[in-house]
Design an enzyme around this catalytic site. Sequence first.
Site, short mmCIF file in Angstrom:
data_model
loop_
_atom_site.label_atom_id
_atom_site.label_comp_id
_atom_site.label_asym_id
_atom_site.label_seq_id
_atom_site.Cartn_x
_atom_site.Cartn_y
_atom_site.Cartn_z
N SER A 11 0.85 -1.20 0.00
CA SER A 11 0.00 0.00 0.00
C SER A 11 0.88 1.24 0.00
CB SER A 11 -0.89 0.01 1.24
OG SER A 11 -1.33 1.33 1.49
N HIS A 36 -1.38 -1.31 -4.09
CA HIS A 36 -2.65 -0.98 -3.42
C HIS A 36 -2.71 0.54 -3.21
CE1 HIS A 36 -6.01 -2.15 -0.67
NE2 HIS A 36 -5.61 -1.11 0.07
N ASP A 38 -4.82 3.60 -1.65
CA ASP A 38 -5.86 3.91 -0.66
C ASP A 38 -6.45 5.28 -0.90
OD1 ASP A 38 -6.00 1.61 1.14
OD2 ASP A 38 -3.90 2.07 1.58
N MET A 40 -9.13 8.08 0.22
CA MET A 40 -9.95 8.48 1.37
C MET A 40 -10.46 9.90 1.16
SD MET A 40 -7.52 7.08 4.42
CE MET A 40 -6.61 5.52 4.26
N HIS A 69 -8.54 1.02 -3.55
CA HIS A 69 -9.41 0.78 -2.40
C HIS A 69 -10.13 2.09 -2.09
CE1 HIS A 69 -9.46 -0.32 2.22
NE2 HIS A 69 -10.67 -0.17 1.72
N MET A 71 -12.26 4.31 -0.04
CA MET A 71 -12.85 4.57 1.28
C MET A 71 -13.51 5.93 1.18
SD MET A 71 -9.65 3.11 3.46
CE MET A 71 -8.58 3.19 2.04
N MET A 140 -11.06 -5.98 6.22
CA MET A 140 -10.23 -5.02 6.95
C MET A 140 -9.83 -5.64 8.29
SD MET A 140 -9.84 -2.42 4.98
CE MET A 140 -8.77 -1.57 6.16
N ASP A 178 -6.27 -6.48 4.94
CA ASP A 178 -5.66 -5.14 4.88
C ASP A 178 -5.62 -4.51 6.26
OD1 ASP A 178 -4.85 -2.60 4.17
OD2 ASP A 178 -6.63 -2.12 2.98
N SER A 201 3.01 -0.08 5.98
CA SER A 201 4.19 0.25 6.78
C SER A 201 5.20 -0.90 6.81
CB SER A 201 3.78 0.64 8.20
OG SER A 201 2.87 -0.29 8.73
C1 DX5 Z 1 -6.02 1.55 5.97
C2 DX5 Z 1 -5.66 1.23 4.55
C3 DX5 Z 1 -4.53 0.30 4.45
C4 DX5 Z 1 -3.24 0.80 5.01
C5 DX5 Z 1 -2.50 -0.36 5.59
O1 DX5 Z 1 -7.19 2.25 6.00
O2 DX5 Z 1 -6.76 0.70 3.85
O3 DX5 Z 1 -4.35 -0.16 3.10
O4 DX5 Z 1 -2.40 1.43 4.09
O5 DX5 Z 1 -1.39 0.11 6.27
P1 DX5 Z 1 -0.55 -0.83 7.27
O6 DX5 Z 1 -0.08 -2.00 6.48
O7 DX5 Z 1 0.55 0.06 7.74
O8 DX5 Z 1 -1.50 -1.22 8.37
ZN ZN Z 2 -6.37 -0.29 1.87
#
Ligand code: DX5
Ligand code: ZN
Length: 226
Positions: A11, A36, A38, A40, A69, A71, A140, A178, A201
């Site tokens: 991600s 991936h 993200d 938001m 993804h 959100m 999730m 995820d 991370s």
């Molecule tokens: C969280 C995201 C994840 C996030 C995961 O809302 O959808 O994809 O980047 O990050 P880590 O692997 O650091 O938990």
């Molecule tokens: Zn995600």
Amino acid sequence: MTREAVKLAPSILSADFARLGEEIAAAEQAGADRIHVDVMDGHFVPNLTMGPPIVRSLRPVTRLPLETHLMITNPDKFLDDFADAGSDPLLVHLEGNDNLHRTVQHIKALGKRAGVVINPATPAGALEEILQDVDQVLIMTVNPGFGHQHFLHTTLPKISMVRQMIDRLKPECELEVDGGINPKTAPLVVEAGATVLVAGSAIFGHDEGVAAATKLLRAAASRSAN
Ligand code: DX5
Ligand code: ZN
């Protein structure tokens, strides 16, 4: 049951945004299977990230799929823009969507792979009626909105339940997880039946760099009892 090798989806939420192209190239070279992205909107989740222009800029820099993804509230409004920018698959949340089947059909009409995402408090059973229509399910394993959160162990039984449901109803459907995935938690989710692991991370925030981090995660994922 013998399964294909687990796939890794780094991600970019945890990547260095000033060097996004290089970070993705490093992940691709390290053997990542997809990237991936993200998205938001500060409304569906309490954070803001990126939109279609970033996907459009990233599309030429990698051969990997740009799994997106969403959100966001009212994802239908933005599906065409993301598809046009190069997103594929498109993953939408079940929560807050009163017309999920229509949203999934919209994604398919755009010629993209479709995925449905469920939050930690959403029961596995909520997926049963939509499963036949999707290419992947994303569970999730943290509350969506931020990277660097701790894996919620309470989601493990749900992963197993969805695994059984997929085996029964649509064995080719991918089961992705995820949030909080790292070399410690990867074996647990693979054991429970996950086939695609998102990791932010653990890959882009690792002291030894993307290549070493990817290798460690892949080794851990294949350490589960196969
Ligand atoms: C969280 C995201 C994840 C996030 C995961 O809302 O959808 O994809 O980047 O990050 P880590 O692997 O650091 O938990
Ligand atoms: Zn995600």
